[in-house]
Motif scaffolding. Structure first.
Motif, mmCIF file in Angstrom:
data_model
loop_
_atom_site.group_PDB
_atom_site.id
_atom_site.type_symbol
_atom_site.label_atom_id
_atom_site.label_comp_id
_atom_site.label_asym_id
_atom_site.label_seq_id
_atom_site.Cartn_x
_atom_site.Cartn_y
_atom_site.Cartn_z
ATOM 1 N N THR B 14 -3.391 -5.066 4.661
ATOM 2 C CA THR B 14 -4.333 -5.772 3.516
ATOM 3 C C THR B 14 -4.280 -5.107 2.127
ATOM 4 N N GLN B 42 -4.678 -2.243 10.309
ATOM 5 C CA GLN B 42 -5.802 -2.779 9.691
ATOM 6 C C GLN B 42 -6.120 -1.690 8.692
ATOM 7 N N SER B 43 -5.721 -0.511 8.521
ATOM 8 C CA SER B 43 -5.894 0.220 7.483
ATOM 9 C C SER B 43 -5.093 1.641 7.466
ATOM 10 N N ARG C 142 -12.770 -11.931 6.652
ATOM 11 C CA ARG C 142 -12.166 -10.972 6.027
ATOM 12 C C ARG C 142 -10.701 -11.689 6.156
ATOM 13 N N LEU C 146 -8.143 -12.642 3.011
ATOM 14 C CA LEU C 146 -6.696 -11.904 3.002
ATOM 15 C C LEU C 146 -5.837 -13.301 2.689
ATOM 16 N N THR C 248 -10.978 -7.229 1.089
ATOM 17 C CA THR C 248 -11.307 -6.015 1.927
ATOM 18 C C THR C 248 -12.234 -5.146 1.131
ATOM 19 N N GLU C 251 -16.232 -3.000 2.264
ATOM 20 C CA GLU C 251 -16.268 -2.673 3.725
ATOM 21 C C GLU C 251 -17.363 -1.738 4.248
#
Ligand SMILES: Nc1ncnc2c1ncn2[C@@H]1O[C@H](COP(=O)(O)OP(=O)(O)OP(=O)(O)O)[C@@H](O)[C@H]1O
Ligand SMILES: Nc1ncnc2c1ncn2[C@@H]1O[C@H](COP(=O)(O)OP(=O)(O)OP(=O)(O)O)[C@@H](O)[C@H]1O
Ligand SMILES: [Mg+2]
Ligand SMILES: [Mg+2]
Lengths: 513, 298, 325, 325
Positions: B14, B42-43, C142, C146, C248, C251
């Motif tokens: 992302t 995801q991160s 999300r 994206l 993002t 969050e």
């Protein structure tokens, strides 16, 4: 051998030895309870004798349930002492009361709706084998007790799927089987019909025969005279006297309770009947089938039947809450479809539902909001609600119905049971409907207020409204209804004009005897 | 037609940086006729997620796998394990494994040092001396590459620029708004602040916004890490003093290319440093730098 | 005032203005925090810093107000953070595509309305638990955001739009004005109009509300649409503030919004809540962060302290409310 | 079986075995997913990949079971993700300090017990809403963990410990064995013992439970301690799997655990739930992720699809349950 005896014997040995019959078993000395500034129970001194049936009567909010909650350890006392078999006891928790053999059937059903009937009956007292619950054994035992008591209930049903009255029976069976020395019933017959009441009375006598001391709270004085050995009266939190049942009469008790006399409870005025307001033709829906009846202006139509006879379901069907599967509804001669509650209200139907806890009240909201809920549209000026009108309407209902509260801002949950019932009624009195459906309107309401509510009915009729009155209390429908319909198993089985049939006939039709 | 598969696993799909890496890989796939599944957690802090993705990728029996390990130690064993089945090419960051067939990485510690040098230079240009209070904002704690940048920066400041004093060492929660809030509060709390290192793209965006809002570009020098349209714009306006820029596109492209070569049994270089460069307003027009700032993402 | 609706305990004595008092006392805690910070650091009471605090709490405050409507109906809206990120992308995208500013703003808010309506549809018609349907949109939105940005950010070049969040009006940051712009109609709606009463009734006992003629479904639509629209509005503010659209972002803001609301006295079981409570909750959280930054508290200690302060504040608030019974 | 506890609506006829049926049908949905994936991609049904799915769903599954205990009492435990990260740090720290492995494991689990007891203390004695106290520990624990590691990670060198999570036993990944090790006692506890029944009773009507002599406070302690201990156990598994202690790991796992539980039929209003439901929920989520990876679905689309699938699955489940009334 199954049934009550067997199950309750599980605990016999654990309980302390009983006191000889007729000797004091439980004594209150100056027992007192304050909720903040409200003195719910002023210092009370009452003695309960072993093996007696001791009735407690009093107006709504007099402090009866408060007294019971103190004795069962539900709430802590503010002051005073309690002696159990001569020993001072704290009764600080429900556990302590249970351990001594003190049990109660509370006014509001306090059971777990998600658990089964059997699970509720054994809650906190499960049968275990090596740490694992004996579910089958408990279900069987519970079924045995229910059958033994003559309650026609399935032990494996989810409690929440039962009607309020049936739940009350479960609570009764549960209290009865828990090896008890001292058993308190707080308005156990409020939701029961004659039939079930009679079963309950048999149970109570049977328990008395086993040496259990019974405390019995009711607003129905005839029950008190039928059952009790002695009766104590509370007024405004004060214990105003205890009488032997043989030495008193209804008039004296009422005078003690409300400090005045009532000539007649059932206020019946005959009005000229007007045009037909509503007519149901062959209505069917969940829980009822092929019901035809009509209501005219100025008329009270009574619906009588046993628990589960389908009267409430019929009312909800007519009101648009449940989908109808067959039949037609005519409103003032015109055929109408009522798909939801709002359409019903727009036509001019008001419904005060049966269960105040599940259907009637937003318990954790203030009284005022509850009373005004159906009429906020009318109270709105422009964008916002008119505060003055809102207050005025709520206060008027509180005054008219003598709801015992210091203010409309108090939460409904802080009201006594009868006062909560009055809120449910009060919601609809200002609504200006043409047809009022009152489902068990006087459940838990004291005699004085009952009379007041009946007078309010007369006022509604006078203004040209019609009333459908659903009640499990035969004298009520019998004395008030211009036309009385008897329901049995979802069907309308008989109809009578005002006082045309005897109590016995009506009862026989309801139970198909 | 494309029956050769070389999945590429990045740290975090992302973020813009990793999208450039993926774009490079995609281009390589097209050029070489290789199918390149683009995978990623995801991160950047989701180590377990990346391990799972690696496991899944290997289960598909590809020709080779290109991976940017999120954490040095944690990915070691899983990569050893995976390398038993397929060749593994490492990009961007290292991992505690000897099983890599090839390595194309940026030294993030070195990146931090470059940032410190850039910050010192910018402060000197503005005030005439390499002195004053500086701060560092790290986007998220517990992320390997960010840790290394912080470490390199702090070490370089301590050893090489004794005049610079680190007065605040802040961690955010990965949100630009938090970076912005921390930056405004730093400005309030430290009137003598002269420089800040915002060690990734998102923090540079947030910190840059705070500088722009308060029009402090001349007084407080901010060095960011990585670039996108927004931060390059800030650089042009003088809001940011510099950006440390890596070559993600090349990492992606060369990663896949190397992987294909390895899978064919060709010999490849074991270690390639793809380098990190300091970009300032002065050098940003140079063609080499311009190519770094404007990667062919699509 | 909202006297009728806030008391949750079983108070026998009616307290006039208990709700105001409650609000005030939470306000009291906030003021105490501010005074302490003023003593601890000279920078705190500078106009500049006060502006910062007001700006920093603003977005959470607006989210928390929207969230409160939903929680009062005994629901929950987990999607608000995702909606913020998503709508920041939408507005950036529209502006980048050359759509006029006013139209971009209106369209973005309209998307907020649609998202809320979708949530209510899922709850009312499909019978889904609020937790599930809003968790699902959280995840999906999300993803869509994206996809639109291709995992990157869209810069916003419209100067009028991006300078808005920096602007002041009468010395007060425009972002805080936006809180007022949302809070006043929200207050009127929740505490003065019948729709507000219906929210409470539905949250307390939806069956009783239905039998009293309340359109329960419409009330649920209303609550979720308001929450999502507040979130879309915050998305606009965020886009303006950081000058980019990025899917993002924001969050975990749903948790912050819910926390602000609960700190402000809202009950997750429904039927208890106000508009001023969540606002105070949001600014208490913003103050804690701002104070920690000013005092240069280690970032890790800052988390520990935030957790402890949340416990302390809610505990005292709880004590006071129990005491007032 | 848990017949007593699942039906919540007002059904006139009691249904025996509804809960088993319910579990089976969610299992049916999972099997359908597996069959479809088997058709779509040849890699899915390889032993290696099945091992992967089992491994990947394992940690969420265990968390979801613990979480379910809490939710059944009408509570919520937001801290589980933070507890996982925190305990991974603790065990790494203890091992690094030379503490023997068994002691490190026991001590870490004991910390889980303490955290749960603290939550229950906050709820029972301080009267805090579960949401608040667990949110506060969520925040604080991450801070403490970061302090211990100084914002970085602690490597674990103990080979026995780190190889555990990769090991197989009878061809089944050890992580999945751990699910079984947790699930079986959990099942006995929740569905067969009276303590499980007390959880349902407290969630259904805590006043009724209290009047029946159920120790409500102890029941709440039990629920939160079980949840935190499960989380600490998962912390050990995570530490073993990633070979480091890192306080920021497992972020957002609380939402995944709650989602798994709710997908598995648990009601956030309490008194409805099972052990098998959350397990199925967790493996459904793991399958969706695994399948998307195998099918090489773009990671953004993956999010969108996950959201949609959650809606579809819960919707069908809901339909069926309504139909079976
Ligand atoms: N939880 C509570 N908080 C505050 N006041 C209460 C609470 N419960 C009861 N009261 C008040 O205490 C008084 C006595 O209530 P109680 O329930 O004992 O009456 P009761 O005699 O049982 O009446 P009823 O016949 O209507 O059931 C009432 O004025 C009631 O409003
Ligand atoms: N949703 C439903 N669908 C089908 N049957 C139902 C439903 N709800 C209730 N019933 C059943 O319909 C019958 C009628 O119930 P109802 O509550 O109308 O009786 P009632 O005459 O009002 O009795 P009481 O109010 O005295 O309990 C009962 O057997 C009940 O179990
Ligand atoms: Mg009472
Ligand atoms: Mg009825």
């Amino acid at each position: 051998m199954t049934g009550l005896q067997e199950v309750s014997q599980r605990h016999e040995g654990e309980l302390e030895a009983a006191v000889a019959k007729g000797k004091p078993i439980l004594e209150l000395r100056g027992l007192q309870k304050n909720y903040g500034a409200v003195q719910a129970l002023k210092p009370a001194t009452i003695t309960f004798l072993s093996g007696e049936i001791h009735a407690i009567v009093g107006e709504n909010g007099a402090g009866k349930s408060t007294l019971i909650k103190l004795l069962t350890g539900v709430i802590p006392r503010t002051a005073g002492e309690v002696f159990w078999q001569g020993e001072p006891v704290l009764l600080a928790s429900p556990n302590e009361a249970i351990a001594r053999g003190i049990n109660a059937v509370h006014q509001e059903v306090v059971l777990c709706p998600h658990l089964s009937v059997a699970a509720n009956m054994f809650l906190g007292d499960e049968m275990n084998r090596r740490g694992v619950m004996r579910k089958r054994a408990m279900t069987n035992a519970a079924q045995g007790v229910l059958d033994d008591l003559g309650f026609n209930l399935p032990a494996d049903a989810t409690l929440g799927s039962l009607t309020i009255g049936q739940q009350q029976l479960v609570a009764t069976a549960r209290a009865a089987m828990r090896g008890t020395r001292f058993l308190i019933f707080d308005e156990p017959t409020a939701y029961l019909t004659r039939q079930e009441s009679a079963q309950l009375f048999r149970l109570i006598r049977r328990l008395q025969g086993d040496g259990v001391t019974i405390v019995y709270i009711s607003h129905r004085l005839e029950e008190v005279f039928e059952l009790a050995d002695r009766v104590s009266v509370l007024r405004d939190g004060t214990h105003v006297g205890t009488r032997h049942i043989g030495e008193t009469n209804e008039a004296e008790l009422i005078a003690l309770m409300i400090n005045r006399t009532i000539e007649q409870i059932y206020h019946k005025e005959q009005f000229a009947l007007g045009e037909t307001i509503v007519e149901a033709r062959g209505l069917s829906g969940p829980g009822f089938a092929d019901i035809s009846l009509s209501v005219r202006a100025g008329e009270i139509v009574g619906l009588y039947g046993l628990i589960g006879a389908g009267r409430s379901e019929f009312a909800l069907g007519l009101y648009g809450r449940h989908r109808l599967t067959a039949g037609e509804v005519f409103w003032q001669g015109r055929k109408v479809e009522i798909d939801n509650e709002r359409q019903a209200m727009q036509l001019g139907i008001a419904l005060a539902p049966e269960s105040r806890r599940d259907q009637g009240l937003c318990l954790n909201l203030p009284i005022g909001l509850n009373i005004n809920l159906p009429v906020f549209r009318r109270l709105t000026r422009g964008l916002t609600i008119s505060r003055a009108d809102e207050a005025a309407n709520a206060d008027r209902q509180i005054r008219d119905l003598q709801i015992k509260t210091p203010s409309r801002r108090v939460l409904a949950s802080a009201m006594s049971g009868g006062n909560q019932q009055k809120i449910v009624i009060g919601k609809w009195l200002s609504h200006g409907a043409k047809l009022f459906i009152f489902d068990e309107p006087t459940v838990g309401v004291d005699v004085g207020t009952k009379a007041e509510i009946y007078r309010l009915f007369a006022r509604l009729l006078e203004k040209g409204a019609g009333i459908i009155l659903i009640s499990s209390y035969l004298p009520e429908v019998y004395e008030l209804a211009d036309r009385l319909h008897v329901f049995r198993q979802g069907r309308l089985v008989a109809s009578h004009d005002y006082r045309a049939a005897s109590h016995e006939d009506v009862l026989a039709q309801a139970i198909n005897a | 037609a494309q029956d050769v598969t070389v999945p590429i696993i990045v740290k975090d799909t992302t973020s813009f940086y990793w999208q450039i890496v993926l774009a490079g890989a995609r281009a390589a796939g097209k050029d070489l006729g290789v199918n390149v599944p683009e995978l990623g957690a995801q991160s950047e802090s989701d180590i377990n997620g990346q391990i799972s993705i690696l496991e899944n990728a290997v289960a598909g029996a590809p020709a080779a796998v290109v991976i940017a390990p999120t954490e040095f130690k944690a990915l070691g064993k899983p990569i050893d394990e995976a390398a038993k089945a397929v060749p593994i090419i490492g990009i961007d960051s290292g991992a505690d494994s000897k099983a890599f067939s090839s390595f194309l990485t940026t030294d993030n510690v070195q990146g931090g040092r470059i940032a410190a040098d850039g910050l010192a230079a910018a402060i000197k240009e503005a005030t005439g001396k390499e002195e004053g209070e500086v701060a560092i904002i790290t986007s998220l704690p517990g992320v390997g590459s960010l840790d290394q940048r912080r470490e390199g920066f702090l070490d370089q400041v301590k050893t090489k620029y004794p005049g610079l004093k680190v007065v605040a060492d802040k961690y955010a929660d990965g949100q630009a708004t938090t970076g912005l809030n921390i930056m405004t509060d730093l400005i309030t709390a430290n009137p003598n602040l002269v420089g800040v290192f915002a060690s990734n793209l998102i923090m540079a965006q947030g910190a840059g916004q705070a500088i722009a809002e308060n029009k402090l570009g001349d007084k407080i020098k901010v060095i960011g890490f990585d670039s996108d349209e927004k931060t390059v714009g800030f650089l042009k306006e003088g809001v940011l003093a510099g950006l440390v820029v890596q070559d993600p596109y090349r990492m992606g492209y060369d990663g896949v290319k190397t992987a294909l070569a390895v899978s064919k049994g060709e010999k490849v270089e074991a270690n390639v440093d793809t380098g990190a460069n300091l970009v300032t307003k002065a050098n940003m027009v140079e063609p080499k730098i311009d190519a770094l700032l404007n990667p062919k993402v699509n | 005032m909202s006297v009728e609706t806030v008391e949750s305990g079983a108070g026998p004595t009616p307290k006039r203005g208990v709700s105001i008092l409650f609000g005030l006392t939470l306000l009291g805690l906030l003021v105490v925090l501010w005074l302490l910070l003023g003593l601890a650091t000279s920078a705190f009471w500078t106009p500049n810093n006060i502006s910062n605090v007001l700006r920093q709490g603003a977005m959470t405050a607006i989210l928390a107000v929207g969230q409160t409507f939903v929680i009062i109906t005994a629901g929950i809206d987990l999607s608000v953070g995702a909606v913020v990120g998503f709508t920041s992308v939408i507005v950036a995208w529209l502006l980048a595509a050359g759509v006029p500013l006013w139209l971009a703003l209106v369209a973005t808010l309209a998307i907020g309305v649609l998202i809320g309506a979708f949530h209510a549809f899922g709850i009312v018609r499909m019978g889904l638990p609020p937790f599930i349907i809003t968790l699902a949109t959280l995840t999906s939105l999300r993803g869509i955001g994206l996809l639109i940005t291709n995992g990157s950010t869209i810069s916003i070049t419209n100067e009028a739009f991006t300078s808005f969040s920096r602007a002041d009006f009468l010395g007060i940051p425009s972002l805080f004005w936006m809180v007022i712009v949302v809070a006043i109609p929200a207050y009127v709606f929740l505490h003065l109009s019948r729709f507000g009463r219906y929210l409470f009734a539905v949250g307390s006992n939806s069956e009783a509300a239905r039998l009293s003629g309340v359109n329960v479904n419409r009330t649920i639509y209303l609550a979720y649409i308001l929450s999502s629209t507040c979130a879309a509005f915050v998305g606009l503010l965020l886009a303006s503030r950081i000058g980019i659209g990025n899917a993002t972002q924001a969050e975990g803001w749903e948790l912050q919004a819910i926390a602000s609301s609960v700190i402000g006295g809202t009950s997750l079981f429904g039927a208890v809540g106000s508009v001023h409570g969540p606002l105070l909750g949001a600014f208490i959280l913003a103050t804690i962060n701002n104070g920690a930054n000013l005092l240069n508290v280690n970032s890790f200690w800052q988390r520990i302290i935030t957790g402890l302060l949340i416990i302390v504040i809610v505990y005292f608030d709880q004590l006071r409310r129990r005491g007032s019974r």
